[in-house]
Write a protein that holds these residues in place. Sequence first.
Motif, PDB file in Angstrom:
ATOM      1  N   UNK A 100       0.816  -1.218   0.000  1.00 33.62           N
ATOM      2  CA  UNK A 100       0.000   0.000   0.000  1.00 33.62           C
ATOM      3  C   UNK A 100       0.850   1.268   0.000  1.00 33.62           C
ATOM      4  N   UNK A 101       2.021   1.202   0.604  1.00 29.74           N
ATOM      5  CA  UNK A 101       2.850   2.407   0.771  1.00 29.74           C
ATOM      6  C   UNK A 101       3.436   2.834  -0.566  1.00 29.74           C
ATOM      7  N   UNK A 103       1.795   2.964  -3.030  1.00 31.89           N
ATOM      8  CA  UNK A 103       1.043   2.183  -4.016  1.00 31.89           C
ATOM      9  C   UNK A 103       1.942   1.241  -4.801  1.00 31.89           C
ATOM     10  N   UNK A 148      -2.518  -4.151  -1.167  1.00 36.40           N
ATOM     11  CA  UNK A 148      -3.774  -3.406  -0.972  1.00 36.40           C
ATOM     12  C   UNK A 148      -4.567  -3.480  -2.267  1.00 36.40           C
ATOM     13  N   UNK A 150      -7.677  -1.637  -4.806  1.00 37.77           N
ATOM     14  CA  UNK A 150      -8.189  -0.321  -5.215  1.00 37.77           C
ATOM     15  C   UNK A 150      -9.185   0.245  -4.217  1.00 37.77           C
ATOM     16  N   UNK A 151      -9.910  -0.651  -3.541  1.00 37.21           N
ATOM     17  CA  UNK A 151     -10.954  -0.227  -2.592  1.00 37.21           C
ATOM     18  C   UNK A 151     -10.367   0.176  -1.249  1.00 37.21           C
ATOM     19  N   UNK A 152      -9.058   0.041  -1.077  1.00 37.07           N
ATOM     20  CA  UNK A 152      -8.435   0.456   0.176  1.00 37.07           C
ATOM     21  C   UNK A 152      -8.367  -0.645   1.219  1.00 37.07           C
ATOM     22  N   UNK A 153      -8.558  -1.907   0.789  1.00 35.39           N
ATOM     23  CA  UNK A 153      -8.377  -3.038   1.707  1.00 35.39           C
ATOM     24  C   UNK A 153      -6.911  -3.408   1.776  1.00 35.39           C
ATOM     25  N   UNK A 154      -6.433  -3.744   2.953  1.00 40.77           N
ATOM     26  CA  UNK A 154      -5.145  -4.414   3.073  1.00 40.77           C
ATOM     27  C   UNK A 154      -5.374  -5.900   2.825  1.00 40.77           C
TER      28      UNK A 154
END
Lengths: 260, 260
Positions: A100-101, A103, A148, A150-154
């Motif tokens: 996530x970091x 992206x 992660x 696109x919806x922001x889930x880890x």
Amino acid sequence: MKLTVIKIGGNVIDNPDACAAFLKAFAQLQGPKILVHGGGKIATQTAAKLGIETQMIDGRRLTDRPMLDVVTMVYGGLVNKNLVAQLQANDCNAIGLTGADGGIIRSVKRPVKTIDYGFVGDIEEVNSGQIDALLLSSLVPVIAPLTYSREGLLLNTNADTMASATAVAMAERYETNLVYCFEKKGVLSDPDDDEAVIPTLNPASYAAYKESGVIYKGMIPKLDNAFAALQSGVKRVIICHADDLIMASEGKAGTVLDLT
Amino acid sequence: MKLTVIKIGGNVIDNPDACAAFLKAFAQLQGPKILVHGGGKIATQTAAKLGIETQMIDGRRLTDRPMLDVVTMVYGGLVNKNLVAQLQANDCNAIGLTGADGGIIRSVKRPVKTIDYGFVGDIEEVNSGQIDALLLSSLVPVIAPLTYSREGLLLNTNADTMASATAVAMAERYETNLVYCFEKKGVLSDPDDDEAVIPTLNPASYAAYKESGVIYKGMIPKLDNAFAALQSGVKRVIICHADDLIMASEGKAGTVLDLT
């Protein structure tokens, strides 16, 4: 320009002395480098202390919401940040990241077929430009096995797969070696003799070893993935003991896989 | 060039809806920006579940080794990575960091005087060049309240202090505003009237409010620190409700502190 992507397994992370020795060697490794780490037993132990049951299917962790929080805490926090702090003390300018970091590694939640693995990610895209920007700032990415969506889930993600996907993506920009550090000295021709390391493998010799039954079971998916990475542009895959990192990165230890 | 350093407190992190709304606003904020977050109640809750007792002295957490592991997991992992993943879903290229990552904020373990706070850090150096390199790559640092020592220890560190030290260090390179988001609409002239926001404070009016007893107790150390940041080069300090971030960053909500 050469780049080394190194994957370190949970067994090293679980052993503080082995881990400290590995990090010292990793810090000394010349040139741009990336560390991808597994989780070790701490996630399972922490889950148990929190009263959360660990369920594995074929060596893969089922990740429901409480377990996702545990692996986010343990992989993304405890393990990753302690590796980074120790590397800093070894004068290595580490930066700890999940997918996530920045992206850097995006995935999709694994579709449910016969088994619902829960919050587990299948890698969709590695942002090699963003990773390269960090390398060009002389930073050393230390990547935890989380991605992660696109919806922001880890999403809990296999560390071996993250290492090979990262190496493949970076191979567009660098001559990239991928080093898997584990508890054996390499691919063995005799599972009962830890010194019986096969020094080199190419597709032809690998096929012959499989044919004769010398290489079997657990090593086959790992090696299939390694050859797939080579087919996708990675220069060399090296499989070695964590203690032999420096020697192996010079081609003097472990098993070296290439397409020659 | 303008930079906004925003500190968000644990009360917002503890409330998923408030946090989602805040992150949406934060993602929309124009220009280079840095988010520093506190911990919230999750560390205390997680410690309790793990059978680790939380001890506070004057609102500060005593951090023995088991508690250090908890805050590393919760602040550096669970909280930080969920903020990052949510910001990514809001098209904000966040990168989650502790002080150890990229060596951005180094500290020393607080010397034991009358109280042994344990693994708590007093900030020694902010590496503004490294933070700037991330900003110049269009990344948005999201900083957890953890720093590191030269010896490779992770250290629990006050988030307010990390935000002001970061803003002061960056003020050499940017016209820097420091925004503290909390649960009130600003500094209040009447603690029983949430609408009684003092719109501006400078050293003279602050002294007068203290003299008359309008500003007292808990706000005084916070405001003393804010004026110290202004004396050290920060352009403006804004104290506002997390819901009012966009308005406050335009000077249209909250309490604006400067040296005029």
